[in-house]
Design an enzyme around this catalytic site. Sequence first.
Site, PDB file in Angstrom:
ATOM      1  N   ARG A   1       0.876  -1.172   0.000  1.00 25.93           N
ATOM      2  CA  ARG A   1       0.000   0.000   0.000  1.00 25.93           C
ATOM      3  C   ARG A   1       0.912   1.219   0.000  1.00 25.93           C
ATOM      4  O   ARG A   1       1.456   1.591   1.039  1.00 25.93           O
ATOM      5  CB  ARG A   1      -0.870  -0.038   1.257  1.00 25.93           C
TER       6      ARG A   1
ATOM      7  N   HIS B   1      -3.531   4.576   4.490  1.00 24.93           N
ATOM      8  CA  HIS B   1      -4.646   3.625   4.544  1.00 24.93           C
ATOM      9  C   HIS B   1      -5.887   4.232   3.895  1.00 24.93           C
ATOM     10  O   HIS B   1      -6.528   3.630   3.046  1.00 24.93           O
ATOM     11  CB  HIS B   1      -4.940   3.244   5.994  1.00 24.93           C
TER      12      HIS B   1
ATOM     13  N   TYR C   1       3.793   5.482  11.695  1.00 21.02           N
ATOM     14  CA  TYR C   1       4.090   4.074  11.976  1.00 21.02           C
ATOM     15  C   TYR C   1       4.995   3.372  10.980  1.00 21.02           C
ATOM     16  O   TYR C   1       5.332   2.218  11.180  1.00 21.02           O
ATOM     17  CB  TYR C   1       2.783   3.286  12.131  1.00 21.02           C
TER      18      TYR C   1
HETATM   19  C1  TPP Z   1     -14.693  -5.697  11.635  1.00 16.73           C
HETATM   20  C2  TPP Z   1     -13.905  -4.477  11.372  1.00 16.73           C
HETATM   21  N1  TPP Z   1     -13.028  -4.053  12.293  1.00 16.73           N
HETATM   22  C3  TPP Z   1     -12.309  -2.926  12.089  1.00 16.73           C
HETATM   23  C4  TPP Z   1     -12.448  -2.207  10.941  1.00 16.73           C
HETATM   24  C5  TPP Z   1     -11.643  -0.908  10.738  1.00 16.73           C
HETATM   25  N2  TPP Z   1     -10.695  -1.086   9.645  1.00 16.73           N
HETATM   26  C6  TPP Z   1     -10.944  -0.657   8.407  1.00 16.73           C
HETATM   27  S1  TPP Z   1      -9.758  -1.087   7.327  1.00 16.73           S
HETATM   28  C7  TPP Z   1      -8.845  -1.833   8.539  1.00 16.73           C
HETATM   29  C8  TPP Z   1      -7.552  -2.499   8.193  1.00 16.73           C
HETATM   30  C9  TPP Z   1      -7.745  -3.531   7.123  1.00 16.73           C
HETATM   31  O1  TPP Z   1      -6.514  -4.101   6.783  1.00 16.73           O
HETATM   32  P1  TPP Z   1      -6.381  -5.134   5.600  1.00 16.73           P
HETATM   33  O2  TPP Z   1      -7.353  -6.239   5.775  1.00 16.73           O
HETATM   34  O3  TPP Z   1      -4.958  -5.500   5.487  1.00 16.73           O
HETATM   35  O4  TPP Z   1      -6.863  -4.349   4.299  1.00 16.73           O
HETATM   36  P2  TPP Z   1      -6.229  -3.021   3.677  1.00 16.73           P
HETATM   37  O5  TPP Z   1      -6.955  -1.874   4.279  1.00 16.73           O
HETATM   38  O6  TPP Z   1      -4.777  -3.027   3.972  1.00 16.73           O
HETATM   39  O7  TPP Z   1      -6.521  -3.105   2.213  1.00 16.73           O
HETATM   40  C10 TPP Z   1      -9.481  -1.721   9.764  1.00 16.73           C
HETATM   41  C11 TPP Z   1      -8.957  -2.232  11.040  1.00 16.73           C
HETATM   42  C12 TPP Z   1     -13.378  -2.674  10.000  1.00 16.73           C
HETATM   43  N3  TPP Z   1     -13.597  -2.031   8.845  1.00 16.73           N
HETATM   44  N4  TPP Z   1     -14.089  -3.803  10.227  1.00 16.73           N
END
Ligand code: TPP
Lengths: 324, 324, 383, 383
Positions: C271, C275, C284
């Site tokens: 990425r 985010h 971080y």
């Molecule tokens: C159940 C849940 N918990 C927390 C979140 C908050 N949240 C949104 S994106 C994210 C990180 C997701 O990481 P990843 O699965 O690696 O996907 P990326 O965003 O890196 O594409 C979090 C913790 C959420 N959307 N859903």
Amino acid sequence: MAPTTLGKALNMGLRKAMEDDPKVLIMGEDVGKLGGVFRITDGLQKDFGEDRVIDTPLAESGIIGTAIGLALRGYRPVCEIQFDGFVWPGYDQIVAQLAKMHYRSQGRLRLPVVVRIPFGGGIGAVEHHSESPEAYFAHTPGLRVVVCSNPVDSYFMIQQAIATDDPVIFFEPKRRYYEKGELDTSITPEPMFQARTVRPGTDLTLVAYGPMVKVALEAASAAEAEGRSLEVIDLRSLSPLDSDTVVASVRRTGRAVIVHEASTTLGIGAELAARVTEECFYSLESPVLRVGGFDTPYPPAKVEEEWLPDLDRVLDAVDRSFGF
Amino acid sequence: MAPTTLGKALNMGLRKAMEDDPKVLIMGEDVGKLGGVFRITDGLQKDFGEDRVIDTPLAESGIIGTAIGLALRGYRPVCEIQFDGFVWPGYDQIVAQLAKMHYRSQGRLRLPVVVRIPFGGGIGAVEHHSESPEAYFAHTPGLRVVVCSNPVDSYFMIQQAIATDDPVIFFEPKRRYYEKGELDTSITPEPMFQARTVRPGTDLTLVAYGPMVKVALEAASAAEAEGRSLEVIDLRSLSPLDSDTVVASVRRTGRAVIVHEASTTLGIGAELAARVTEECFYSLESPVLRVGGFDTPYPPAKVEEEWLPDLDRVLDAVDRSFGF
Amino acid sequence: MTTESSGDLATGEPAGASVPLVQLLTPDGERVEHPDYEFDGTDEDIRGFYRDLVLTRRVDAEGVALQRQGELGIWASLLGQEAAQVGSGRAMRPQDYAFPTYREHGVAMCRGVDPVRLLGLFRGADQGSWDAEKHNFHLYTIVIGAQTLHATGYAMGIQRDGAVGDDDGAAVIAYFGDGATSQGDVNEAFIWASVMNAPVVFFCQNNQWAISVPLERQTRIPIYQRAAGFGFPGVRVDGNDVLASYAVTKAALDNARTGNGPTLIEAYTYRMGAHTTTDDPTRYRVAAELDEWKAKDPVSRVRTYLERNDGAADEAFFAAVEVEADELATRIRRETQEMPSPEPTSFFDHVYVEDTPRLTRDREAYAAYLESFDADAAAVGGH
Amino acid sequence: MTTESSGDLATGEPAGASVPLVQLLTPDGERVEHPDYEFDGTDEDIRGFYRDLVLTRRVDAEGVALQRQGELGIWASLLGQEAAQVGSGRAMRPQDYAFPTYREHGVAMCRGVDPVRLLGLFRGADQGSWDAEKHNFHLYTIVIGAQTLHATGYAMGIQRDGAVGDDDGAAVIAYFGDGATSQGDVNEAFIWASVMNAPVVFFCQNNQWAISVPLERQTRIPIYQRAAGFGFPGVRVDGNDVLASYAVTKAALDNARTGNGPTLIEAYTYRMGAHTTTDDPTRYRVAAELDEWKAKDPVSRVRTYLERNDGAADEAFFAAVEVEADELATRIRRETQEMPSPEPTSFFDHVYVEDTPRLTRDREAYAAYLESFDADAAAVGGH
Ligand SMILES: Cc1ncc(C[n+]2csc(CCOP(=O)(O)OP(=O)(O)O)c2C)c(N)n1
Ligand SMILES: Cc1ncc(C[n+]2csc(CCOP(=O)(O)OP(=O)(O)O)c2C)c(N)n1
Ligand SMILES: [Mg+2]
Ligand SMILES: [Mg+2]
């Protein structure tokens, strides 16, 4: 027309729905060969095959989540949650996905999923097997929540629920599974999302649903002996909550008592009391009273009869209502 | 004494709790280096180390479930749920385990776990980021549920919650995180599980909590201009629900309006209306009215201001109350 | 399928260590061979990928810009993940179905979704306004991992339709991130898919971060090896290599459609941006990491390949793509700015297929209430 | 640790196929060698196991009988799983902590819990009345899989206490069934334990059934191989072999306590009885299966070993165990029958550490209400 148990009526209703629509599927833990721990799906896998009656892995989120996917593909899954207390691992899929997908898609996607939940206590079971979680679902817009209380409703309502294009949480009063009633499958059922007056009366409106309808009817009989005429309403639909039927009754009777097994605080009785008071303010001769489970976790079976609302507690509330 | 934002006050309160008790842990998604997406845990990992401020894997059930285990080992975990709408995957662990373990063990086991949930709307966010799920917790015996509404309460209540030996669901009004107030950390805080009258009045009792307290206070000011004296109560504790404070007020004012963002049906307002009506039946000059979110899923941000209760809708309800 | 033996799993080999991954186009734009996978397309196909990559990146940049300018509430940038998305998206057949997260803008475009439709959600105008069934591209799912179960259930539906088994079969692809692998739902989806032998491909974009949480907090071994624990194949592909992403996904989808069950693909990528637009990655992660990945850029390696190989693409081609991207960006910008906000009472719609009596009443009462302001305003002014 | 290569995982080898399992005592009572595990105890220890096995089985039989006679609401029989439970339970050190399901009666006894205490829950008198912290044996958990996360969190606490790392360290053992492996929680526990390197042993009693659902519905490969997908070792042990169950669990616990992280143990066994006393297994499984497993009985093979090896045990020993079992059964029966029911207002207690004002009021009001019946009864009789 034959005397049929509530459980058997559900089984017959499921069978009918499966016969009528090949898209109807049944899924859950032990719904296949075993026919479910309460035998509500008895014989269905044998007759409709493993593709339509699916014994799933042991995970409620998986059950609801895959049911959503099946619904998106055009199926009408009926999920069985084995006991009320085991629905929580699937709760996110119910409240954040199932309830909202139609809305999220501005009406493009339809989620005709039924989640059957045997609920309530009084069967001498261990923890997590006697809960009444209906308010958690009725507080969630996007879900429809219904409760059957007798064999006739069970037979028709399960079919109506399956035919509904919205998700329906379908509560079954497990302690009434073995109670019998006359079932004529040829009648035209009433609409599902409406309350029904099951006993007319003039002095007080007694509202119940599911397992407590029987108790309410018994209370009305007992009260009659004391010269009080109680109108008994079986709510049937908790979401939408048919408060109109209750309001119309209370406008006549001036008093209301509502009974349910769920803990009193924030139970269906709270909502009904709030609505009835707002809409019948000048007709009320006493406040709407609630008889519910206490605000404690469901207790060990040896004291459940003390915990659960019963005839005496309902009559006590009726007395208190007249005492105002 | 310094002007401090609500978010910063929470951060200070957490820091104080960690200083005071080495058993206090913080855990959740992004609570470490990032300090949480709202920076409520900012700087804590740097100062207390990775063993006490734990960035967890991305799974809410895991967060709550392991927090329970840590509590059984003598720790006092403070879990952060990133947004209100993401608590559901952890819901089973909260309602079936966390809420019941003390009861199940006849009081032998204690579960001093705090679950912090930033909640509510009005921040222009996407789906699942603006929910008000407090009623789902307040309907669950065994949980304590509190909501802070200002920096002073935030600073003290988070510490009081951590010091509580029962599980506490701690709601934080995320849209007020950046609002400031004077914070004197040397005062003795009031007990946490009590409502507070934040503005005395004589004509109507206006009840709110969390983000809506500010709106309620504004409404009281606006109403004053029209010659109406509104008493405003900040509920603070939703479970136990301090209805006594409200009842005492309504006995004087004769009218009540309750405001919250959660959908109206089966929201906290329902319970409060039911209790107040039962306990103040002869003092009420109009029914308890509720101003809540509508009975729909939380809408897209562009219309959230229309969906959320606001000054006008509160005043409208006040008008309606006086119109009875 | 290339899967690792689990012998080393037990030793706790770090999840990001130099594990063999399927690569068909190097960061320097060289095509390379792989024993199990080949890219069977033409240079024309590669030009098509290039165009997709550039348009995807441009749409994404426009999303970031529109957010900065206040036209969007938030934007989830896919910068760096274009190849994983275009490669996998292009590997789908029309009858296949995708279940995305909130970041699959490139896949959406491959499925024919007008990118303006994607912006509505981030603007707060809607919660996803494309026709999922028309594009076989589900709405974005924000709750991490939930869509993997929907995908698996959908795949079970395909099985029940008898639409799996031969070359014309249909398959499903579920997108999710590295962080998502920790959610119960994702693991349950693995179980269901494996036990049911469902035609579903699990496509994990391992972009190394879940907001601020690094990969090591989600797993101590490479993600693709998770599949072995559930009894189906896993493979790591260079997610910055569009050819490999395409080839590996195509093979997995074909495996699924012909009845050979699920595959887990770990698209190893990065990425490159924040985010979301509200995130601040400087808190971080170190800048050096980004530099390292810039050298592996998914777009420039395709351009290098096309430039180096005489006849693969000429200046005019690159210029035309540039113009197309500019026009697309302009249109998106305009249409986003012009995007109407929902009507004030619209939130009463579609709670259910049929309104409940109470919703009807609430809508009417609220409309009357809103009108009272207009009336008030016409008279003395409201509160 | 013996783990399989994952090469065969991908081929979908059936989960119950003849996979190597650790065995140290054959069904015929012969002790055998294993390259990785040995039983380092004496014949006296084996006599101790025998006694545990017999007492466990007797308690279980008494549970079934008491339920039939209406003294219990339900009973979850462990028949057939005695060796898995006694072996693993005896492998624990005093400082270790166990998180059971609802079926770990044998483990409970190893942890010094008076079996009468176990019956209270099934009678409906309480929800578990033993002192978990005294026995380092948590209350029974009925919601499938939930306890695996509690165990992992508890293990994280041990880490934070600095009580892990050397031979005196503490470790945790989490019990669960084959069906439970499908729950999100169990997989999340695997992730947590692996990423945190927590001192926890996951002890799965694969008794082949989750009520009526056979193993194939939960996994298509052997359960112990799940661990490889999470980066920690898994091993299958003959769950009907108390020596192997002991040795494998001891090794895993020692691994954990010394800082080497989690292990998944699959104890391959069989639920010889019904799921619970309310279940009817004839609806879903054939009798032949049971016969097959009877030949592998966990108790009789230990007896055979002790009988065959001169001096290992004499008639008096067996007779004494029998007497002890009889006495235990008699005591359990009596104490269960005499077990007092909770007071009618007891359910108001312990909702919170401190009563809320409303609970106090509700309790008082309810007590008064109950008293009114006594008063009524004294007068004319109530409703
Ligand atoms: C159940 C849940 N918990 C927390 C979140 C908050 N949240 C949104 S994106 C994210 C990180 C997701 O990481 P990843 O699965 O690696 O996907 P990326 O965003 O890196 O594409 C979090 C913790 C959420 N959307 N859903
Ligand atoms: C979350 C949840 N869902 C369903 C149940 C009902 N239930 C009780 S035991 C059981 C089967 C468990 O099988 P397994 O994990 O193999 O353990 P076993 O009973 O065989 O020891 C089920 C489905 C439950 N207790 N919890
Ligand atoms: Mg990521
Ligand atoms: Mg089992």
